[in-house]
Design a protein around this motif. Sequence first.
Motif, PDB file in Angstrom:
ATOM      1  N   THR A  56     -13.015   0.627   5.374  1.00 35.68           N
ATOM      2  CA  THR A  56     -12.176   0.518   6.572  1.00 35.68           C
ATOM      3  C   THR A  56     -11.667   1.903   6.970  1.00 35.68           C
ATOM      4  O   THR A  56     -11.678   2.278   8.144  1.00 35.68           O
ATOM      5  N   LEU A  76      -0.774   8.109   0.064  1.00 32.12           N
ATOM      6  CA  LEU A  76      -2.217   8.218   0.345  1.00 32.12           C
ATOM      7  C   LEU A  76      -2.486   9.090   1.567  1.00 32.12           C
ATOM      8  O   LEU A  76      -3.493   9.808   1.612  1.00 32.12           O
ATOM      9  N   ALA A  77      -1.593   9.056   2.537  1.00 31.83           N
ATOM     10  CA  ALA A  77      -1.753   9.918   3.714  1.00 31.83           C
ATOM     11  C   ALA A  77      -1.694  11.389   3.291  1.00 31.83           C
ATOM     12  O   ALA A  77      -2.535  12.208   3.690  1.00 31.83           O
ATOM     13  N   CYS A 104      -5.548  -0.529  -2.969  1.00 33.53           N
ATOM     14  CA  CYS A 104      -5.889  -1.025  -1.633  1.00 33.53           C
ATOM     15  C   CYS A 104      -7.392  -1.271  -1.565  1.00 33.53           C
ATOM     16  O   CYS A 104      -8.171  -0.567  -2.207  1.00 33.53           O
ATOM     17  N   ILE A 111       1.369   4.004   1.434  1.00 29.65           N
ATOM     18  CA  ILE A 111       0.845   4.651   2.641  1.00 29.65           C
ATOM     19  C   ILE A 111       1.194   6.137   2.706  1.00 29.65           C
ATOM     20  O   ILE A 111       0.332   6.987   2.930  1.00 29.65           O
ATOM     21  N   LEU A 143     -15.158  10.846  -0.636  1.00 26.45           N
ATOM     22  CA  LEU A 143     -13.763  11.015  -0.227  1.00 26.45           C
ATOM     23  C   LEU A 143     -12.877   9.943  -0.857  1.00 26.45           C
ATOM     24  O   LEU A 143     -11.832  10.252  -1.444  1.00 26.45           O
ATOM     25  N   SER A 144     -13.288   8.683  -0.766  1.00 26.38           N
ATOM     26  CA  SER A 144     -12.483   7.593  -1.345  1.00 26.38           C
ATOM     27  C   SER A 144     -12.279   7.799  -2.839  1.00 26.38           C
ATOM     28  O   SER A 144     -11.189   7.559  -3.368  1.00 26.38           O
ATOM     29  N   PHE A 192       0.847  -1.210   0.000  1.00 26.44           N
ATOM     30  CA  PHE A 192       0.000   0.000   0.000  1.00 26.44           C
ATOM     31  C   PHE A 192       0.882   1.260   0.000  1.00 26.44           C
ATOM     32  O   PHE A 192       1.798   1.370   0.813  1.00 26.44           O
ATOM     33  N   LEU A 210      -6.191   0.544   5.322  1.00 26.41           N
ATOM     34  CA  LEU A 210      -6.417   0.456   3.875  1.00 26.41           C
ATOM     35  C   LEU A 210      -6.704  -0.985   3.430  1.00 26.41           C
ATOM     36  O   LEU A 210      -6.868  -1.257   2.252  1.00 26.41           O
ATOM     37  N   ILE A 234      -9.657  10.520  -3.316  1.00 26.56           N
ATOM     38  CA  ILE A 234      -8.314  10.078  -2.919  1.00 26.56           C
ATOM     39  C   ILE A 234      -7.716   9.222  -4.035  1.00 26.56           C
ATOM     40  O   ILE A 234      -6.567   9.417  -4.453  1.00 26.56           O
ATOM     41  N   GLY A 275      -9.357  -1.214   1.282  1.00 30.75           N
ATOM     42  CA  GLY A 275     -10.060  -0.566   2.388  1.00 30.75           C
ATOM     43  C   GLY A 275     -10.856   0.656   1.989  1.00 30.75           C
ATOM     44  O   GLY A 275     -11.712   1.122   2.735  1.00 30.75           O
ATOM     45  N   ASN A 276     -10.594   1.195   0.798  1.00 33.02           N
ATOM     46  CA  ASN A 276     -11.333   2.357   0.300  1.00 33.02           C
ATOM     47  C   ASN A 276     -12.648   1.990  -0.358  1.00 33.02           C
ATOM     48  O   ASN A 276     -13.489   2.853  -0.592  1.00 33.02           O
ATOM     49  N   SER A 282      -4.840  12.290   1.140  1.00 37.00           N
ATOM     50  CA  SER A 282      -6.115  12.385   1.858  1.00 37.00           C
ATOM     51  C   SER A 282      -6.192  13.712   2.612  1.00 37.00           C
ATOM     52  O   SER A 282      -7.235  14.374   2.628  1.00 37.00           O
ATOM     53  N   LYS A 283      -5.061  14.108   3.207  1.00 36.79           N
ATOM     54  CA  LYS A 283      -5.030  15.390   3.922  1.00 36.79           C
ATOM     55  C   LYS A 283      -5.304  16.539   2.944  1.00 36.79           C
ATOM     56  O   LYS A 283      -6.123  17.433   3.214  1.00 36.79           O
TER      57      LYS A 283
END
Lengths: 395, 395
Positions: B271, A47-48, A240, A44, A272-273, A42, B63, A276, A242-243, A51-52
């Motif tokens: 998630t 994506l962090a 990923c 990470i 949002l997803s 992922f 994720l 992103i 989880g979105n 997203s912000k």
Amino acid sequence: MEIKYSKIANSLKASEIREILKLSEMPQIISFAGGMPASETFPIKELAKISKKVIEEDGNIALQYTATEGYTPLRETIAKERMTKLGVKTSAEEILIISGSQQGLDLIGRLLIDENDTVICENPSYLGALNAFRLNNPNLIGIPMDKDGMIIEELEKVLATDTTVKLIYTIPDFQNPTGVTMSLERRKRLAELATKYKVIVAEDSPYGELNFNKRTLPSIKSFDRDGYVIFIGTFSKILCPGNRIAWMCAKKEILEKLTQMKQAVDLQSSTLSQRIIYFYINKYDIEAHIENINTLYLKRRDVMINAIESFFPKDVGITRPSGGLFIWVELKQEIDTAELLKKALTLNVAFVPGKAFFVDADKRNFLRLNYSSMNELKIEEGIKRISKLLTKYYN
Amino acid sequence: MEIKYSKIANSLKASEIREILKLSEMPQIISFAGGMPASETFPIKELAKISKKVIEEDGNIALQYTATEGYTPLRETIAKERMTKLGVKTSAEEILIISGSQQGLDLIGRLLIDENDTVICENPSYLGALNAFRLNNPNLIGIPMDKDGMIIEELEKVLATDTTVKLIYTIPDFQNPTGVTMSLERRKRLAELATKYKVIVAEDSPYGELNFNKRTLPSIKSFDRDGYVIFIGTFSKILCPGNRIAWMCAKKEILEKLTQMKQAVDLQSSTLSQRIIYFYINKYDIEAHIENINTLYLKRRDVMINAIESFFPKDVGITRPSGGLFIWVELKQEIDTAELLKKALTLNVAFVPGKAFFVDADKRNFLRLNYSSMNELKIEEGIKRISKLLTKYYN
């Protein structure tokens, strides 16, 4: 309390295997049971950051309701990039954003199936798809497979005699659970048969881009002249899960009905997803990212196949997928893999017994192994443990 | 192309009003048509910070796939905080996380309704719920309302004579579209009737906490001794809708079936969204946040009611909700609000014609006004514009 459920709800049963598999989630277990992508792939940090940024700069839109169809720039990007890679010429108008591929299967089931209508699938097939379709009480018919996927002659026999066929469900790329890929020739034939018999094909391709040969076959949808193929793609395995963002690609007339249904079942997928994922694709190189995933999975597949060849009894049959997440294992007729799983759990290793993937026959001597989510050391160790259980059934 | 759709898919029709209302999304339009929360209330800075933190620190989990039931700490928090506020004693075991309230309505429809089963609702009621239930081909019966909500005597008449009733659907708090709240007495009676007739009540409460009096009535679920009430709550109106996170609260036996169905229709809710909401609640004061929302909406409601009283013809009937998002307007019998909407759009103002909210009767002289999503200046200006159209019908 005495509740008057619907017929469908009455027919739902708790799955014994599902309960047993919950044990496989304990941290000490080496689990080949899931279908999870490797979380170490992922992106990470990226994506962090995204997203912000998406919330800070566009929060009044990114956190608000949006149209059922989905975020237009994301639909355009999917049409232009992901679908083109699969040989499909399309546009945003033919793309509907959905909350994971599973939702696509549910929507297709409702779009097409009345009680007792026939649904054709590969045998074995993805259990989650069968369960989605079963909510509409269909007559499920499984078509046998060989190394080139669903045997098309067997399919045509059913189409020629059963006038209630509403849907042909297929996972042409690195199929779940077998890992088998449908040949180019059969893809073309399947698209032709769909037109000939006026039957919808649902082409479910969560693993299509997880291709270790870098030789992606054109999708069935790419041979669909008349609009009978509905394609389902997802970001779950290439970015990923989880979105919960996936998509359907279908002719406009069909997509409009799917959109109306989606509006009734969950209004829209996460605003949002969607943003992103759009901004990730736009800013970073998702093709390079997919290559990295494939490098890792190829290594893991090799480690698993090498371990199987080193430690399993010689008579055990396995598939050798050139992509995707799964190896399919055939054991001696007399071995019940549900029983084997119970023993495996005492050795802290898990897999999925094959029975539930079959539509009809009571086949108990198969199991599915996932190689994407455990590291190489655990893969080797887990296969050794399973082989310990197997040796006493062989020789 | 000639597709053999399911009966349900064949019955889907493009909504003329929906097409017209798409125009209301143009930026120059003062729209009272939607049901959107005010985006200026979204805690953008906080959510931006949390989303980054959740992904950075826990991305490999946040994720990844998760359990269908949802993120346990979020389920616990909902049980302990949100449900307690409504007078319900419950625990995480009775909470299922869903992808927006709409998904809850779909799941309940499938849980209970077979073709031609009776579903009872308030008349008028939330169009989206009716559409979710209609996917199961029910017989919909609307119960008339007064200022205290659904008239319970009328409800009991139906329950006493129709043995095919499977579901009573109600929005007890600041109902959509009327803004009316069900009285305490009727809540108790409804819970009793559910037990007496062994019929499930779906209590849909998206607006319950948008209470201008700070006097939240106990939910119907709080009077549910025997488990016949399924409660649906959501973060869409008290935080933001773009994350698509809501919940159902039901007795364990029912919740297990709902969970199995959710697994078949979309596996799980996001998630990431679940974790973002959980960490927001844990770190910030959501009660204070809800108070701020209510202060804003109360002001907007007052501006709208004042403008209506100043500018609308005297004979126009309106509801005066003490919470929620909507005012319901009754015009002279001969006015068709669908026609009125077309004229209103030429003046760059929009509302929803009331007809689609009614289950049966062909009532064309109602309309719904939303006061949450436009600022005070626009509310006054929009009401003035509508009043211009109305004056020529009155005099």
